[in-house]
Motif scaffolding. Sequence first.
Motif, short mmCIF file in Angstrom:
data_model
loop_
_atom_site.label_atom_id
_atom_site.label_comp_id
_atom_site.label_asym_id
_atom_site.label_seq_id
_atom_site.Cartn_x
_atom_site.Cartn_y
_atom_site.Cartn_z
N SER A 314 0.82 -1.22 0.00
CA SER A 314 0.00 0.00 0.00
C SER A 314 0.85 1.26 0.00
CB SER A 314 -0.95 -0.01 1.19
OG SER A 314 -0.26 0.19 2.42
N ILE A 315 1.94 1.27 0.76
CA ILE A 315 2.76 2.48 0.79
C ILE A 315 3.77 2.50 -0.36
CG2 ILE A 315 2.52 2.74 3.28
CD1 ILE A 315 5.42 1.78 3.54
N GLY A 316 3.95 1.34 -1.00
CA GLY A 316 4.87 1.27 -2.14
C GLY A 316 4.20 1.49 -3.47
N GLY A 317 2.92 1.79 -3.45
CA GLY A 317 2.23 2.12 -4.69
C GLY A 317 1.65 0.94 -5.43
N ASN A 318 1.72 -0.26 -4.86
CA ASN A 318 1.20 -1.44 -5.54
C ASN A 318 -0.30 -1.61 -5.32
OD1 ASN A 318 4.04 -1.67 -5.28
ND2 ASN A 318 3.95 -3.83 -5.77
N VAL A 319 -0.81 -1.09 -4.21
CA VAL A 319 -2.23 -1.18 -3.87
C VAL A 319 -2.71 0.20 -3.45
CG1 VAL A 319 -3.92 -2.19 -2.28
CG2 VAL A 319 -2.04 -3.60 -3.14
N THR A 320 -3.87 0.59 -3.93
CA THR A 320 -4.43 1.90 -3.57
C THR A 320 -5.50 1.72 -2.50
OG1 THR A 320 -4.04 2.76 -5.80
CG2 THR A 320 -5.63 3.95 -4.41
N LEU A 321 -5.30 2.38 -1.36
CA LEU A 321 -6.28 2.34 -0.28
C LEU A 321 -7.33 3.42 -0.48
CD1 LEU A 321 -3.88 1.90 2.78
CD2 LEU A 321 -5.23 0.12 1.64
N PRO A 322 -8.51 3.25 0.11
CA PRO A 322 -9.52 4.30 0.02
C PRO A 322 -9.01 5.63 0.57
CG PRO A 322 -10.47 2.27 0.87
CD PRO A 322 -8.99 2.06 0.83
N ALA A 323 -9.45 6.70 0.00
CA ALA A 323 -9.01 8.04 0.42
C ALA A 323 -9.22 8.22 1.91
CB ALA A 323 -9.78 9.11 -0.35
N GLY A 324 -8.22 8.79 2.57
CA GLY A 324 -8.30 9.06 4.00
C GLY A 324 -7.92 7.90 4.89
#
Length: 342
Positions: A314-324
Amino acid sequence: MNRRNFVYTTLVSFPAFAFANEAFVNSSPGKALVVRAKASRFNQPTPFHGINPNDLKLSSKDTKGKLSTFEYVGVEKVGPSYHAHQFQDEVFFVLEGEYVFQVGDEKTLLKNGDLIFLPRTIPHTWVQISDRGQLFYFLQPAGKMEEFFLQLTKWDGKASKAQYEKLGKDCSIQNYGPSISATDQHTLIDLPSKGFVVRANKGRFKETTLIDGVNANDIKVSGKDTGNELSIFEYKGVTKGGPPLHIHPHQDEVFYVSEGRYLFQCGKEKFELLKGDMIFLPRTVPHTFAQLSDTGKLLFFFTPAGKMEDFFRSIGGNVTLPAGTDPFLAHDMKVVGAPLQF
């Protein structure tokens, strides 16, 4: 992991504490454990053949039997007998040199940065083919490997065949034959059909995770491989700094420095680590680190695996988390302070 850019920072600042630089820093509940380069966990060397350092770094006593780790430095072109662990998986990471590993009837060559996962019950062995070599390896669960090496060291090659056979049986090791030789004509394949190999600069699932867009953070062994008991990563830092002070409520975290210079904080203590040093960070205790050198490499792992693979995705750009979404809270962690100042 850049100190200013790693996910986010807080405005909280913390005072500097004295560095701990002892050759061996003992552990107590709620405190870090540091094992320095060329040292063993309980200051009890267990060299292979009497001259190749084979030091316990993380004990079954530290992990409630879940895991033990060792560092091997080879000064001979030798290796163990052809054997199998009945109840343990074994993982080897090559820090230096070249090795031929045999898994079942197949052989493969490992070099710097390569990793091999050897499943329990599968006969295997290895031999060092370079003049010098270095391995960091894992037994999961720990089993009785610490006791096995301690007894071999006490015997110093003077035990009977019956004694060796009994020791192997007591430690759930089945011997299948002699070791292989560095001078043998080895027929090699790239990837054995049993277990798996992860090559240098590659991830377990052929994915690339970049922290702050530039620092490679590769999964080497996944929780999917270990019943979620263990996950192993390799971090290659090209920027200074590190993450905010944070807590893992359910996981212990261990770092081994293979290159560079790092500052770690655990609770109110700070430790400077160099190449060959290892630190154990217990769960529930606030901790963080900062890379002090321009470049650095870390082999690090979590017991149990938890959600750390998805966190780094998630922090490496492989997975996008919901905004916020707070990526720490979403993966069972909590930020409690700012990154280290240095």
